[in-house]
Design an enzyme around this catalytic site. Structure first.
Site, mmCIF file in Angstrom:
data_model
loop_
_atom_site.group_PDB
_atom_site.id
_atom_site.type_symbol
_atom_site.label_atom_id
_atom_site.label_comp_id
_atom_site.label_asym_id
_atom_site.label_seq_id
_atom_site.Cartn_x
_atom_site.Cartn_y
_atom_site.Cartn_z
ATOM 1 N N GLY A 102 -99.391 53.082 8.816
ATOM 2 C CA GLY A 102 -98.395 53.942 9.450
ATOM 3 C C GLY A 102 -97.698 54.795 8.405
ATOM 4 O O GLY A 102 -97.605 54.406 7.238
ATOM 5 N N GLN A 113 -91.143 60.091 5.055
ATOM 6 C CA GLN A 113 -91.711 59.454 3.853
ATOM 7 C C GLN A 113 -92.457 60.465 2.971
ATOM 8 O O GLN A 113 -92.758 60.172 1.819
ATOM 9 C CB GLN A 113 -92.686 58.336 4.236
ATOM 10 C CG GLN A 113 -92.016 57.092 4.776
ATOM 11 C CD GLN A 113 -93.054 56.033 5.102
ATOM 12 O OE1 GLN A 113 -93.675 56.080 6.161
ATOM 13 N NE2 GLN A 113 -93.257 55.097 4.189
ATOM 14 N N CYS A 168 -95.009 48.542 3.277
ATOM 15 C CA CYS A 168 -94.547 49.905 3.529
ATOM 16 C C CYS A 168 -95.010 50.766 2.372
ATOM 17 O O CYS A 168 -94.865 50.363 1.211
ATOM 18 C CB CYS A 168 -93.023 49.923 3.624
ATOM 19 S SG CYS A 168 -92.342 51.568 3.863
ATOM 20 N N LEU A 169 -95.539 51.946 2.655
ATOM 21 C CA LEU A 169 -96.044 52.800 1.576
ATOM 22 C C LEU A 169 -94.913 53.274 0.657
ATOM 23 O O LEU A 169 -95.176 53.684 -0.465
ATOM 24 C CB LEU A 169 -96.814 53.991 2.156
ATOM 25 C CG LEU A 169 -98.098 53.593 2.911
ATOM 26 C CD1 LEU A 169 -98.757 54.820 3.523
ATOM 27 C CD2 LEU A 169 -99.068 52.864 1.995
ATOM 28 N N HIS A 211 -91.350 49.830 12.994
ATOM 29 C CA HIS A 211 -91.184 50.117 11.561
ATOM 30 C C HIS A 211 -91.086 51.636 11.331
ATOM 31 O O HIS A 211 -90.178 52.107 10.641
ATOM 32 C CB HIS A 211 -92.377 49.515 10.800
ATOM 33 C CG HIS A 211 -92.375 49.761 9.323
ATOM 34 N ND1 HIS A 211 -92.382 48.733 8.400
ATOM 35 C CD2 HIS A 211 -92.391 50.903 8.593
ATOM 36 C CE1 HIS A 211 -92.385 49.255 7.182
ATOM 37 N NE2 HIS A 211 -92.406 50.561 7.273
ATOM 38 N N GLU A 212 -92.021 52.384 11.932
ATOM 39 C CA GLU A 212 -92.035 53.836 11.708
ATOM 40 C C GLU A 212 -90.849 54.507 12.398
ATOM 41 O O GLU A 212 -90.269 55.449 11.860
ATOM 42 C CB GLU A 212 -93.353 54.449 12.192
ATOM 43 C CG GLU A 212 -94.609 53.903 11.509
ATOM 44 C CD GLU A 212 -94.542 53.873 10.008
ATOM 45 O OE1 GLU A 212 -93.864 54.741 9.410
ATOM 46 O OE2 GLU A 212 -95.146 52.969 9.403
ATOM 47 N N HIS A 262 -87.916 54.360 10.239
ATOM 48 C CA HIS A 262 -87.932 55.380 9.179
ATOM 49 C C HIS A 262 -87.247 56.665 9.642
ATOM 50 O O HIS A 262 -86.493 57.278 8.885
ATOM 51 C CB HIS A 262 -89.373 55.733 8.783
ATOM 52 C CG HIS A 262 -89.956 54.866 7.723
ATOM 53 N ND1 HIS A 262 -89.421 54.772 6.451
ATOM 54 C CD2 HIS A 262 -91.045 54.052 7.716
ATOM 55 C CE1 HIS A 262 -90.151 53.937 5.721
ATOM 56 N NE2 HIS A 262 -91.148 53.478 6.461
HETATM 57 ZN ZN LIG Z 1 -92.594 52.134 5.973
#
Ligand SMILES: [Zn+2]
Length: 170
Positions: A46, A51, A93-94, A135-136, A139
């Site tokens: 994701g 991000q 998470c990236l 999660h996204e 963000h």
């Molecule tokens: Zn993330």
């Protein structure tokens, strides 16, 4: 298509709430393509637009298992309608390279959003897809997985990220 640089914690831009997309222009579609390519390249399941430094309410998810065909889902202006149940998932998470933590979230989620054609859809999900949507969506509100941890685990996670960033530079 192009790979986009992913902002890493604690970049302050990750804390900014993203704004709704007013119109799905060719630039928005290009951003979505690039976000998907960046997510697959990372690899991750994701990625939210803020991000990659674009404060718009867009995220992409592919929660297919490794042995399943890819299943790219695009969410523009998503809105979570219902949350139900509880599950704990080991999340990564990236923006937090090198760190994973168990996070408690709803087991099922109902979300509506626009697809790349600007058509509204509603999705009901459970398991990993439900985790990824929550999660996204966090963000887009400037909320990060580290916010869900105890003070001790926050410090540990922060250290792991600093170590991974230092190793990436070396
Ligand atoms: Zn993330």
């Amino acid at each position: 298509m192009a790979l986009l640089p992913i902002l890493k914690y604690p970049d302050p831009r990750l804390r900014e709430a993203a704004k709704p997309v007013e119109k799905i222009t060719p630039e928005i579609l290009e951003l979505v393509e690039n976000m998907a390519e960046t997510m697959y390249d990372a690899p991750g399941c994701g990625l939210a637009a803020n991000q990659v430094g674009v404060p718009l309410r867009i995220f992409v998810i592919d929660a297919a298992a490794e042995d399943e065909p890819s299943d790219l889902k695009i969410f523009i202006n998503p809105e979570i309608l219902e949350l139900d149940g509880v599950q704990v998932w080991e999340e990564g998470c990236l923006s937090f390279p090198g760190a994973t933590e168990e996070i408690k979230r709803a087991e099922r989620v109902k979300v509506k959003a626009l697809d790349r054609d600007g058509k509204e859809f509603t999705l009901e999900a459970d398991g990993l897809l439900a985790v990824a949507v929550q999660h996204e969506n966090d963000h887009l509100n400037g909320v990060l997985m580290i916010d869900k941890l105890s003070a001790l685990k926050k410090r540990m996670m922060s250290k792991k990220v600093e170590k991974a960033k230092a190793e990436a530079r070396a």
